[in-house]
Scaffold this active site. Structure first.
Site, PDB file in Angstrom:
ATOM      1  N   ASP A 342       0.863  -1.177   0.000  1.00  0.00           N
ATOM      2  CA  ASP A 342       0.000   0.000   0.000  1.00  0.00           C
ATOM      3  C   ASP A 342       0.901   1.229   0.000  1.00  0.00           C
ATOM      4  O   ASP A 342       1.522   1.562   1.009  1.00  0.00           O
ATOM      5  CB  ASP A 342      -0.902  -0.020   1.243  1.00  0.00           C
ATOM      6  N   HIS A 343       0.982   1.914  -1.138  1.00  0.00           N
ATOM      7  CA  HIS A 343       1.917   3.035  -1.254  1.00  0.00           C
ATOM      8  C   HIS A 343       1.503   4.235  -0.402  1.00  0.00           C
ATOM      9  O   HIS A 343       2.308   5.133  -0.143  1.00  0.00           O
ATOM     10  CB  HIS A 343       2.061   3.468  -2.718  1.00  0.00           C
ATOM     11  N   GLN A 344       0.239   4.258   0.054  1.00  0.00           N
ATOM     12  CA  GLN A 344      -0.219   5.336   0.917  1.00  0.00           C
ATOM     13  C   GLN A 344       0.026   5.046   2.399  1.00  0.00           C
ATOM     14  O   GLN A 344      -0.133   5.931   3.243  1.00  0.00           O
ATOM     15  CB  GLN A 344      -1.724   5.574   0.699  1.00  0.00           C
TER      16      GLN A 344
END
Length: 423
Positions: A342-344
């Site tokens: 999850d890049h966030q």
């Protein structure tokens, strides 16, 4: 019937998580829903957060109670929907359309008593891991096959089968499984739905796998554990502890990385490679063929149907599970990725969600399929395409990101037979 869903959240002193849980409910795309929140008399600011949403709640209260299951029973008494589901504070609906998919994708719903689906487990070290429910209802004679938070119950049925709080000293945090098992033994109709319903935190009160196993066995057997059962649990406790050790990780790394991806891919005889891959828990059907130099991750979570063909240089990342149907052709260099991050996320959390590829799909050379994607029957993924969302049956997908560019002939009758000696 509107199939209105009543969602119950019980909470006590959980101000850090309750807002996220409540927002998860309000984000649901299923319009026929109501929300009941039962607070046990929190003093940490939880009540102030609940009060912010009060005009959108069907019912809420904050008062001392006798624990988790007593609070759930209290919530059931205030439900007005056709279905009831419990979403504990700290847990989330997996996706905004989780309830909608659960209802819409349940066959013959008017004759179903319990709807159950899949889950996602969120751990600090493991990330978000897909946890599939089982289609085999007979397993409920021995163990749970789905999570309580990923199941919906007929409201009128649940009002007559409240949680048996008088048995909490005996069954602890397993009163939800006691309720499910009783319904199963009564012959109620359970139906698995094609939906991932709940995302749950591993830090909950039931995060004790050995004790959970003990309670589950006692409920299924209807009596105290035998000496043999206790030995089995002792063994399980040892295995659970061993899997956290450095020694285990070295052994697992040797088998899953060196043997699977350095030794097996260079064996020139498919019959030997096939036998070894199956021994290491790959599921593969009759007539299917995997060429040399295919890179595997998490073999036990990969399933390949009959008469399917995986070409050289492919990557099959099964960490979130990959299901490949019959007569599927996966061309050279294609990548099927059920894992990622999850890049966030502040901690770059891992995310492992299923990929499902139905019968007669053709995946072109160097194409990439990302996690949480279903490719419908007969679809074509053109060379180099990157698929980021579900593909409808018989669609032709091209580009980055992949978009529909055409339709395929629906009269498909072939078998993929790509076997050649020494490949």
């Amino acid at each position: 019937m509107n199939n209105k869903v009543s969602v119950i959240t019980v909470v006590y002193n959980n101000a850090t998580a309750i807002r996220q849980t409540m927002d998860s409910f309000f984000a649901q795309t299923w319009a026929e829903k109501e929300y009941i929140v039962i607070d046990g008399g929190s003093t940490d600011g939880t009540v102030d957060i609940i009060r912010e949403y009060s005009d959108r709640l069907a019912y809420w209260c904050s008062e001392p109670d006798e624990g988790l299951y007593h609070a759930m029973n209290k919530g059931i008494a205030h439900c007005n929907g056709d279905w009831i589901i419990v979403l504990n504070s700290g847990d989330l609906f997996a996706f905004p359309n989780s309830l909608e998919r659960a209802i819409v994708n349940t066959p013959d719903i008017d004759r179903v008593d319990v709807i159950y689906g899949d889950s996602i487990e969120r751990g600090k070290e493991t990330g978000d891991v897909y946890c599939p429910a089982s289609d085999d209802l007979s397993r409920m004679d021995y163990e749970p096959i789905f999570r309580h938070g990923s199941s919906l119950y007929r409201a009128d049925l649940l009002r007559n089968h409240l949680f048996q709080t008088d048995k909490i000293d005996k069954y602890g945090f397993a009163l939800d499984w006691l309720q499910i098992h009783d319904l199963y033994k009564e012959g109620r109709r359970f139906q698995r739905t094609d939906a991932i319903i709940e995302l749950f935190e591993t830090d909950g009160i039931s995060n004790n796998p050995v004790l959970s196993r003990q309670y589950n066995k006692m409920i299924c057997q209807g009596k105290s554990l035998s000496f043999a059962d206790r030995l089995s649990l002792l063994k399980e406790r040892f295995v659970t502890s061993f899997k956290k050790s450095t020694c285990y990780h070295w052994i697992a790394g040797f088998m899953l990385e060196y043997v699977v991806n350095d030794v097996v891919p260079h064996i020139s005889f498919w019959s030997i490679r096939r036998a070894m891959l199956k021994r290491m828990k790959l599921t593969i059907g009759k007539g299917s063929f995997v060429m040399k130099d295919v890179y595997f991750m998490s073999l036990p979570k990969i399933s390949i149907g009959s008469h399917s063909h995986i070409n050289k240089g492919c990557l099959l990342d099964g960490r979130g599970s990959i299901t490949i149907g019959d007569n599927v052709s996966v061309s050279f260099g294609a990548k099927i990725l059920s894992g990622g991050h999850d890049h966030q996320s502040e901690c770059f959390r891992g995310s492992f969600l299923p990929v499902r590829i139905e019968d007669y799909v053709w995946i072109g050379a160097n194409a990439t399929i990302l996690k949480n994607v279903r490719i419908g029957k007969g679809a074509v993924i053109c060379a180099g395409a990157v698929v980021t969302k579900d593909v409808e049956p018989y669609a032709i997908i091209g580009g980055v990101p992949g978009k529909k560019i055409g339709e395929r002939n629906r009269n498909l009758k072939y078998e993929c037979d790509g076997y050649m000696p020494f490949t």
